[in-house]
Structures are given as C-alpha cells and as structure tokens.
Design a protein around this motif. Structure first.
Motif, mmCIF file in Angstrom:
data_model
loop_
_atom_site.group_PDB
_atom_site.id
_atom_site.type_symbol
_atom_site.label_atom_id
_atom_site.label_comp_id
_atom_site.label_asym_id
_atom_site.label_seq_id
_atom_site.Cartn_x
_atom_site.Cartn_y
_atom_site.Cartn_z
ATOM 1 N N GLU A 9 -7.496 -22.409 39.141
ATOM 2 C CA GLU A 9 -8.393 -21.505 39.861
ATOM 3 C C GLU A 9 -9.788 -21.518 39.256
ATOM 4 O O GLU A 9 -10.791 -21.537 39.970
ATOM 5 C CB GLU A 9 -7.847 -20.068 39.844
ATOM 6 N N ALA A 10 -9.851 -21.522 37.927
ATOM 7 C CA ALA A 10 -11.149 -21.543 37.249
ATOM 8 C C ALA A 10 -11.870 -22.858 37.507
ATOM 9 O O ALA A 10 -13.092 -22.882 37.709
ATOM 10 C CB ALA A 10 -10.965 -21.316 35.755
ATOM 11 N N LYS A 11 -11.122 -23.948 37.537
ATOM 12 C CA LYS A 11 -11.736 -25.250 37.798
ATOM 13 C C LYS A 11 -12.287 -25.305 39.222
ATOM 14 O O LYS A 11 -13.396 -25.781 39.443
ATOM 15 C CB LYS A 11 -10.712 -26.360 37.596
ATOM 16 N N ARG A 12 -11.502 -24.801 40.203
ATOM 17 C CA ARG A 12 -11.984 -24.771 41.594
ATOM 18 C C ARG A 12 -13.251 -23.956 41.707
ATOM 19 O O ARG A 12 -14.211 -24.353 42.373
ATOM 20 C CB ARG A 12 -10.907 -24.168 42.497
ATOM 21 N N GLU A 13 -13.283 -22.801 41.060
ATOM 22 C CA GLU A 13 -14.458 -21.938 41.130
ATOM 23 C C GLU A 13 -15.661 -22.596 40.458
ATOM 24 O O GLU A 13 -16.773 -22.535 40.974
ATOM 25 C CB GLU A 13 -14.161 -20.590 40.483
ATOM 26 N N ARG A 14 -15.451 -23.254 39.320
ATOM 27 C CA ARG A 14 -16.555 -23.934 38.634
ATOM 28 C C ARG A 14 -17.114 -25.058 39.503
ATOM 29 O O ARG A 14 -18.325 -25.183 39.664
ATOM 30 C CB ARG A 14 -16.073 -24.500 37.294
ATOM 31 N N LEU A 15 -16.225 -25.850 40.119
ATOM 32 C CA LEU A 15 -16.681 -26.933 40.989
ATOM 33 C C LEU A 15 -17.402 -26.390 42.222
ATOM 34 O O LEU A 15 -18.401 -26.961 42.681
ATOM 35 C CB LEU A 15 -15.501 -27.804 41.406
ATOM 36 N N VAL A 44 -5.986 -16.701 51.865
ATOM 37 C CA VAL A 44 -4.785 -17.116 51.152
ATOM 38 C C VAL A 44 -5.080 -17.354 49.677
ATOM 39 O O VAL A 44 -4.217 -17.172 48.835
ATOM 40 C CB VAL A 44 -4.172 -18.370 51.817
ATOM 41 N N GLY A 45 -6.304 -17.760 49.347
ATOM 42 C CA GLY A 45 -6.643 -18.023 47.958
ATOM 43 C C GLY A 45 -6.512 -16.805 47.070
ATOM 44 O O GLY A 45 -6.187 -16.908 45.897
#
Length: 70
Positions: A9-15, A44-45
C-alpha cells in the motif's frame, strides 16, 4: 524507510504521488473524471477483502431477490 521494507500500500501511494508530481495536467483530467464518475479502486482500496466480498454477496443476493419478486 527502506524501499525493501515498504508495504504494498505504501509503495502504491509513493508511486502515485510521484506520478502526480510529474504529470499535473493528466492528473487534472483524472481528477475531473473521478469526480464525475467515481472510482471503484478508491472504494475497494480502502476496504479489506472480506468487506469487499460481503458487499459483492449482498449485491448478488439483492439481485436474485429482485428477480424473484419482479
């Protein structure tokens, strides 16, 4: 935080944040579309897989009941 220790989740948000900084006009268009039509991934996220499954089951059960009554 080291990138190897990042949660998905953190990686998706950073990207996503990096993309927002690099493409402001595309982001504006995406925001307009999302405001008008909504986004299933945003809904859904924020939910867990159990809650998403319960919502899907309720929709299916509601549809079946609707078809039986009408």
């Amino acid at each position: 935080m080291d990138f190897r220790e990042e949660t998905p989740e953190a990686k998706r948000e950073r990207l996503r944040q990096e993309e927002l900084k690099g493409n402001p006009m595309g982001t504006f268009g995406d925001g307009m579309n999302r405001a008008q039509f909504g986004s299933l991934s945003d809904l859904v996220g924020g939910l867990g897989w159990k809650v998403s499954g319960i919502i899907i089951m309720l929709l299916v059960i509601g549809y079946v009941i609707y078809k039986l009554v009408f």
